[in-house]
Design a protein around this motif. Structure first.
Motif, short mmCIF file in Angstrom:
data_model
loop_
_atom_site.label_atom_id
_atom_site.label_comp_id
_atom_site.label_asym_id
_atom_site.label_seq_id
_atom_site.Cartn_x
_atom_site.Cartn_y
_atom_site.Cartn_z
N ILE A 133 0.43 -1.17 -0.11
CA ILE A 133 -0.09 -0.05 -0.23
C ILE A 133 0.58 1.45 -0.07
CG2 ILE A 133 -2.01 1.46 1.80
CD1 ILE A 133 -3.24 -1.38 0.17
N ARG A 134 1.88 0.83 1.04
CA ARG A 134 2.48 2.19 0.35
C ARG A 134 3.52 2.49 -0.47
NH1 ARG A 134 3.92 0.22 5.92
NH2 ARG A 134 5.49 -0.71 4.87
N ARG A 135 4.06 1.77 -0.93
CA ARG A 135 5.13 1.80 -2.26
C ARG A 135 3.92 1.98 -3.15
NH1 ARG A 135 7.74 -2.26 0.54
NH2 ARG A 135 5.48 -3.92 -0.55
N MET A 136 2.53 1.88 -3.47
CA MET A 136 1.76 2.26 -4.53
C MET A 136 1.21 3.79 -4.17
SD MET A 136 -1.82 3.09 -4.32
CE MET A 136 -2.25 2.41 -2.95
N LEU A 137 1.17 4.27 -3.11
CA LEU A 137 0.78 5.57 -2.49
C LEU A 137 2.51 6.52 -3.52
CD1 LEU A 137 -1.37 5.59 1.32
CD2 LEU A 137 -2.36 6.35 -1.51
N LYS B 48 3.58 6.08 -5.51
CA LYS B 48 3.62 6.07 -7.16
C LYS B 48 2.44 6.48 -7.44
CE LYS B 48 6.73 2.24 -7.94
NZ LYS B 48 6.62 0.21 -8.36
N HIS B 49 1.39 6.48 -7.42
CA HIS B 49 0.35 7.29 -7.38
C HIS B 49 -1.10 7.74 -6.90
CE1 HIS B 49 0.55 3.76 -10.65
NE2 HIS B 49 0.75 2.92 -9.27
N THR B 50 -1.27 8.93 -7.51
CA THR B 50 -2.30 9.75 -6.92
C THR B 50 -3.59 9.94 -7.40
OG1 THR B 50 -1.81 11.61 -8.78
CG2 THR B 50 -0.32 11.93 -7.13
N ASN B 51 -3.58 9.26 -7.83
CA ASN B 51 -5.51 9.02 -8.93
C ASN B 51 -5.58 7.37 -8.27
OD1 ASN B 51 -7.93 8.48 -9.92
ND2 ASN B 51 -7.07 8.67 -11.90
N ALA C 210 -7.24 -4.14 -6.11
CA ALA C 210 -6.76 -4.86 -5.36
C ALA C 210 -6.08 -6.43 -6.06
CB ALA C 210 -7.37 -6.26 -4.33
N SER C 211 -6.43 -6.29 -7.68
CA SER C 211 -5.46 -7.51 -8.89
C SER C 211 -3.76 -6.16 -8.88
CB SER C 211 -6.00 -7.92 -9.52
OG SER C 211 -6.93 -6.95 -10.42
N ASP C 212 -4.49 -5.00 -8.56
CA ASP C 212 -2.96 -4.23 -9.36
C ASP C 212 -2.27 -4.12 -8.12
OD1 ASP C 212 -4.59 -3.69 -11.85
OD2 ASP C 212 -5.26 -2.23 -10.68
N LEU C 213 -2.33 -4.36 -6.83
CA LEU C 213 -1.70 -4.33 -6.21
C LEU C 213 -1.27 -5.36 -5.86
CD1 LEU C 213 -3.83 -1.81 -3.91
CD2 LEU C 213 -1.57 -0.85 -5.24
N MET C 214 -1.56 -6.60 -5.38
CA MET C 214 -1.17 -7.68 -4.87
C MET C 214 0.53 -8.12 -6.03
SD MET C 214 -3.51 -10.43 -6.92
CE MET C 214 -4.15 -11.39 -8.54
#
Length: 321
Positions: A251-255, A257-260, A266-270
């Motif tokens: 979750i932290r790594r996704m935040l 990289k992405h603002t939108n 979930a499938s994009d993050l897993m």
């Protein structure tokens, strides 16, 4: 106050003398020793271990080691033996009597009584011309050159030799019985040691909640599920099939990289290749997997199906670490 150098010299001298006392026992591993091992293996009763003073303390430790490695054993204090405790000895028991001198007043009284009982008596003794050595059926020679005590009085090297001889007997018996880790775990169910030998991954997973989420779940739903279950992760599942795992780190790594976040699911993050362990494996195996893969959470499966989750903190709390 003695100098640091003098203290170190005293400590080193003590350890050297005690090490020599143990090495000296090698010459005493003889036919009597082999006969003792054979007789204990054949014994239908228990091994009664007795002694007086410091030897009594060593006897208690030997009893504890015997019991924990598959040889039923009981401690009998030599002083109490002549005041009623002789009644604990049954006809099929073997008695090991421990004494450095073999001539203490209590041993002089006890040895003939043990001889009269008809039980096999083994003398673990440091003087081969003593009353105990004369009365014993078999001898475990624990003679030492001198005590580490500068006055040659306080039992030090002699008790070390007794303890080591007891360990040698216990290990010979253990190996002769093919006593394995499963047997050891059965006798040590309590504490961290026992848990390492019997606690299974599934036992720990059952204590936790079972976080899961579908692959199309939103980022918000993922965060809520992780927060509610307090395991720092959630499993992505579809039709009871494990698709992947999402951790709070993901979750932290996704935040970063992405603002939108609107179109992220979930499938994009897993992580589509989560580490898993079958529920029947030991918890110590789970710890090994966690360390090897540098992860915090481990999925527990039942025939490949999602069963639960283990967190590193669970293993810490159970005392496995």
């Amino acid at each position: 106050m003695k100098s640091k150098k003098s203290i170190i010299e005293d400590a080193v001298n003590t350890l050297q003398l005690e090490a020599q006392s143990i090495l000296g026992l090698i010459d005493h591993i003889n036919d009597d020793f082999i006969r003792i091992i054979d007789l204990i293996l054949q014994c239908r009763g228990r091994v009664i271990v007795t002694g007086i003073g410091k030897s009594a303390i060593i006897a208690q430790k030997i009893v504890a080691t015997f019991n924990s490695t598959g040889t039923p054993s009981i401690f009998m204090h030599a002083a109490d033996a002549v005041h009623g405790d002789l009644g604990m000895i049954q006809k099929d028991d073997i008695v090991i009597c421990i004494s450095k001198s073999g001539n203490t007043p209590e041993i002089k009284v006890l040895a003939p009584l043990l001889k009269q009982s008809g039980n096999l008596m083994i003398g673990m003794v440091g003087q081969l011309n003593s009353e105990l050595a004369v009365q014993a059926d078999l001898i475990l020679n624990t003679t030492v050159a001198k005590e580490a005590c500068p006055h040659n009085l306080a039992p030090t090297t002699s008790t070390t030799a007794q303890l080591a001889m007891g360990d040698a007997i216990a290990i010979c018996l253990l190996n002769a019985r093919n006593f394995n880790e499963t047997d050891f775990g059965r006798y040590h169910p309590g504490g961290a040691l026992g848990k390492r030998l019997y606690l299974k991954a599934g036992d720990i997973a059952l204590k936790n909640q079972k976080p899961s989420i579908p692959p199309d779940a939103s980022v918000k739903d993922v965060i809520i599920e992780i927060s509610q279950n307090r395991l720092g992760a959630v499993v992505v599942i579809e039709a009871d099939v494990i698709l992947g795992i999402i951790t709070d780190g993901d979750i932290r790594r996704m935040l970063e990289k992405h603002t939108n976040l609107a179109d992220i699911t979930a499938s994009d993050l897993m992580n589509a290749r989560p580490k898993t362990i079958e529920k029947e494996f030991l918890a110590i195996n789970a710890l090994e997997m966690i360390k090897e893969n540098n992860i915090t959470q481990l999925l527990v499966t039942d025939g490949g199906a999602y069963f639960g989750m283990i967190h590193l903190h669970d293993l810490l709390q159970e005392g496995i670490i």
